[in-house]
Design a protein around this motif. Structure first.
Motif, mmCIF file in Angstrom:
data_model
loop_
_atom_site.group_PDB
_atom_site.id
_atom_site.type_symbol
_atom_site.label_atom_id
_atom_site.label_comp_id
_atom_site.label_asym_id
_atom_site.label_seq_id
_atom_site.Cartn_x
_atom_site.Cartn_y
_atom_site.Cartn_z
ATOM 1 N N LYS A 223 -0.642 5.001 7.595
ATOM 2 C CA LYS A 223 -0.983 5.422 6.169
ATOM 3 C C LYS A 223 -1.500 4.294 5.516
ATOM 4 O O LYS A 223 -2.222 4.275 4.606
ATOM 5 N N SER A 224 -1.071 2.987 5.778
ATOM 6 C CA SER A 224 -1.204 1.919 5.005
ATOM 7 C C SER A 224 -2.911 1.595 5.316
ATOM 8 O O SER A 224 -3.556 0.960 4.503
ATOM 9 N N ARG B 115 -5.468 3.524 3.554
ATOM 10 C CA ARG B 115 -5.245 3.074 2.066
ATOM 11 C C ARG B 115 -6.035 1.697 1.621
ATOM 12 O O ARG B 115 -6.076 1.200 0.711
ATOM 13 N N ASP B 116 -6.353 1.071 2.773
ATOM 14 C CA ASP B 116 -7.001 -0.368 2.605
ATOM 15 C C ASP B 116 -8.449 -0.008 2.904
ATOM 16 O O ASP B 116 -8.914 0.183 3.963
ATOM 17 N N LYS C 129 0.982 -1.222 0.190
ATOM 18 C CA LYS C 129 -0.038 0.136 -0.038
ATOM 19 C C LYS C 129 0.974 1.362 0.165
ATOM 20 O O LYS C 129 0.337 2.368 -0.156
ATOM 21 N N ARG D 109 3.558 4.477 9.469
ATOM 22 C CA ARG D 109 3.370 3.598 8.452
ATOM 23 C C ARG D 109 2.084 2.724 8.408
ATOM 24 O O ARG D 109 1.239 2.812 7.576
ATOM 25 N N PHE E 19 10.466 4.762 4.851
ATOM 26 C CA PHE E 19 10.158 4.030 5.989
ATOM 27 C C PHE E 19 11.317 3.176 6.418
ATOM 28 O O PHE E 19 11.561 3.287 7.573
ATOM 29 N N ILE F 250 6.964 3.425 12.803
ATOM 30 C CA ILE F 250 6.204 2.345 12.573
ATOM 31 C C ILE F 250 4.543 2.657 12.604
ATOM 32 O O ILE F 250 3.686 2.099 11.912
#
Ligand SMILES: Nc1ncnc2c1ncn2[C@@H]1O[C@H](COP(=O)(O)OP(=O)(O)OP(=O)(O)O)[C@@H](O)[C@H]1O
Ligand SMILES: [Mg+2]
Lengths: 285, 332
Positions: free
Chosen positions: B13-14, B17-18, A91, B10, A100, B7
């Motif tokens: 953000k991830s 987006r799901d 993603k 991230r 990251f 972490i």
């Protein structure tokens, strides 16, 4: 010795069924050391034990003087690891993946965009990795592994599945790193890669190292010199290879030359694969 | 510390987006909006009192705690008011100088009941601590509103844990955990980083939900303490689901099973007679629910919140000790 491995065994099933058996080798600082072997030979298993992804079950292994069994986390500031199966966050975009990962290190890291540019991914930098092709993912994992400018670099099949142009770009990057002093451990089942890049090669098959030497020495010792001849017999064109260490074959070639039927003659070196077959009894495929 | 935050960032953000995780972040807010439609407006529910101006200030203040107070000059005016259409209890003094309730007789039973109860209490002890009585009444809000709001906060806490779980499943599916293992990051940083989302999301969601439900007058600090302590069990369960599920589908199946346990704890707390509540003492969510419900009704003291938090923490700790090995193994 920057990497030192002695009597390494590993069994995924915790029994006598070893994926690697009694593996011994050592890597000098600044050299490119290759593991050449067919699929299932135990190349990735060895790399995983060295990088701590698999537990050290039996034997000794040390990296830069640290026992891999209890290597401190900060050691990874100087180590880079590339994986055979691309493992990135789907993603996140290419550049976000690198940004990251760079945050995980305590040392200065390389510029993500520059890295992407090195492998021709600059146009995909802001595209989510879920939209990357297999080769693009592999390049992304490759540059990710060098983000901390590692002193010791582990590369698992760095060029497999890449087109020739991209593969040679990757090879250039690897050579360039070596010139700057990085020690590189790489695995491959491609004899050309091994020959072109490695200072020393371990021939590994079914979990066992059969031989370790430089490509040149391997050829000198095990590669019989061959002569490839094209000649006419009864008006028919034939191609044949003659070993220059086999008396009968030398005589036969002499015979043909005497009769003056030869059209072309080429001397030919044995390939690493041929040597591999000779040493291990099987091919690289 | 920097790594922990990276972490978390991230994961966040991830997650947005799901589609599924984004939905899990929004659904408590949608439910809160839905709940709002079901709750009659606050005014209709408040008990109203028409009180004689000449009464003690303390008496008037006591009534103000339980409902809306309108002040009148004398008994006649009060009777006039009581005779109007809506439900209201008049409060005056009788010939003997004692408090009495004046009612029309057609009120819903809450209004006269409440008035009588308060009077009884004032008569019993002058400066009465009415906490006990109040906690048994809770008239200020409809049960749909109080139980609904507390349940939604619990749902949001649990979903926070599930988001952690799905992020771990993602790391496992894509093997990205291996890349982190060969970096200087250590396991503690990984666990902390992954956990943050399970605290932050319920806090933000709950504040938004309280705002949607017009509940900002409650003790927000109390609610936050309860949310943070309750999010620990969601985090433990999130990690557990993460390591036990090999893909999103398996994760969803495990999540459903878990939600069943959550619902059982809440339903039990609501439906069971309080003498049988000990049957639910094992469940951290029972303690969380009781605390949150009390805080939303504003009928709970800090010491009681302390007991609920303690209950949550002890039961969470027991569950954690059981799950610890599995989680550690699953992450290596
Ligand atoms: N996770 C695993 N569980 C069980 N067996 C495994 C596992 N990974 C590898 N093996 C087995 O261990 C042996 C060595 O595998 P390994 O992956 O090291 O080979 P390799 O040389 O890297 O091959 P390739 O060129 O295909 O990558 C094989 O027989 C393989 O089936
Ligand atoms: Mg491999």
């Amino acid at each position: 010795m920057i990497i030192d491995v002695k009597g390494l065994y590993h069994s995924y099933t915790n029994d006598d069924n070893y994926a690697v058996k009694d593996v011994n080798f050592s890597v000098k600082k600044g050299e490119i050391f290759g593991f050449l072997g067919p699929s299932g030979a135990g190349k990735s298993t060895t790399q995983k034990i060295l990088t701590g992804l698999l537990p050290l079950q039996k034997g000794k292994a040390s990296i830069d003087g640290n026992n891999v069994k209890k290597s401190p986390n900060r050691l990874f500031n100087t180590i880079g690891v590339s994986f055979e199966r691309a493992n990135v966050y789907k993603k996140l975009t290419g550049i976000e993946n690198l940004e990251f990962y760079s945050k995980m290190f305590n040392v200065k890291t390389l510029n993500p965009l520059k890295l992407l540019r090195m492998v021709g991914l600059e146009n995909a930098a802001n595209k989510r990795a879920e939209g990357y092709s297999k080769g693009m993912l592999q390049r992304l994992v490759f540059v990710r592994s060098m983000i901390n400018d590692p002193k010791i670099w582990f590369l698992d099949e760095p060029t497999s599945g890449l087109d020739p142009t991209t593969a040679s770009k990757i090879k250039e990057i690897i050579k360039d790193k070596q010139r700057k002093g990085t020690t590189i451990f790489l695995t491959t089942h491609n004899m050309h890669i091994a020959e072109e890049l490695c200072d020393n090669i371990a021939l590994i098959n079914e979990g066992e190292i059969n031989l370790i030497d430089s490509p040149r020495n391997l050829k000198l010792k095990y590669g019989e010199k061959l002569i490839k001849a094209e000649y006419k017999i009864n008006g028919e064109l034939r191609k044949e290879r003659f070993s220059m260490i086999n008396k009968e074959e030398i005589d036969k070639l002499n015979e043909i030359i005497k009769k003056g039927k030869v059209e072309t003659l080429h001397s030919q070196e044995a390939t690493l694969e041929e040597i591999f077959i000779k040493v291990t009894g099987r091919g690289l495929k | 510390m920097l790594r922990v935050i990276s972490i978390f960032k991230r994961d966040f953000k991830s997650s947005i987006r799901d589609n599924m995780l984004l939905y899990m972040m929004i659904v408590p807010l949608l439910l809160a909006l839905g709940l709002k439609l079901f709750i009659p407006s606050a005014n209709n529910l408040t008990v109203k009192f028409a009180i004689d101006k000449s009464l003690d200030k303390e008496v008037i203040e006591t009534f103000e705690k339980y409902g809306e107070v309108e002040l009148y000059d004398n008994k006649d005016k009060i009777i006039q008011r009581v005779n109007k259409m809506d439900d209201i209890a008049g409060i005056t003094l009788n010939e003997n100088g004692l408090l009495q309730a004046v009612i029309e007789g057609n009120e819903q039973k809450e209004t006269p009941g409440m008035a009588k109860m308060i009077i009884k209490n004032i008569n019993r002890n002058d400066k009465g601590d009415l906490n006990f009585i109040i906690s048994n009444i809770g008239y200020k809000m409809s049960p749909v509103a109080s139980i609904g709001s507390a349940s939604l906060i619990i749902v949001s806490i649990m979903l926070g844990g599930m988001i952690i779980g799905f992020n771990i499943i993602e790391e496992k599916e894509n093997n990205t955990l291996n890349a982190l293992t060969v970096s200087p990051m250590n396991r503690k940083e990984f666990i902390c980083g992954k956990s943050i989302i399970g605290i932050i999301i319920p806090i933000i969601q709950s504040l938004l939900m309280l705002w949607i439900l017009d509940l900002f007058h409650v003790n927000i600090f109390m609610i936050l303490v309860l949310i943070v302590s309750s999010s620990l069990i969601a985090i433990v369960l999130g990690f557990l689901i993460g390591v036990l599920s090999n893909n999103q589908i398996a994760g969803i199946a495990n999540m459903k099973g878990l939600m069943l346990l959550v619902s059982a704890s809440i339903l039990g707390a609501v439906l069971l007679d309080s003498s049988k509540h000990f049957l639910l003492y094992w469940s951290p969510l029972y303690w969380s629910f009781m605390g949150l419900h009390g805080a939303i009704l504003e009928i709970i003291t800090w010491s009681k919140v302390g007991i609920n938090v303690l209950g949550t923490l002890i039961t969470t700790n027991i569950i954690f000790l059981v799950a610890k090995k599995k989680i550690r193994k699953g992450l290596s």
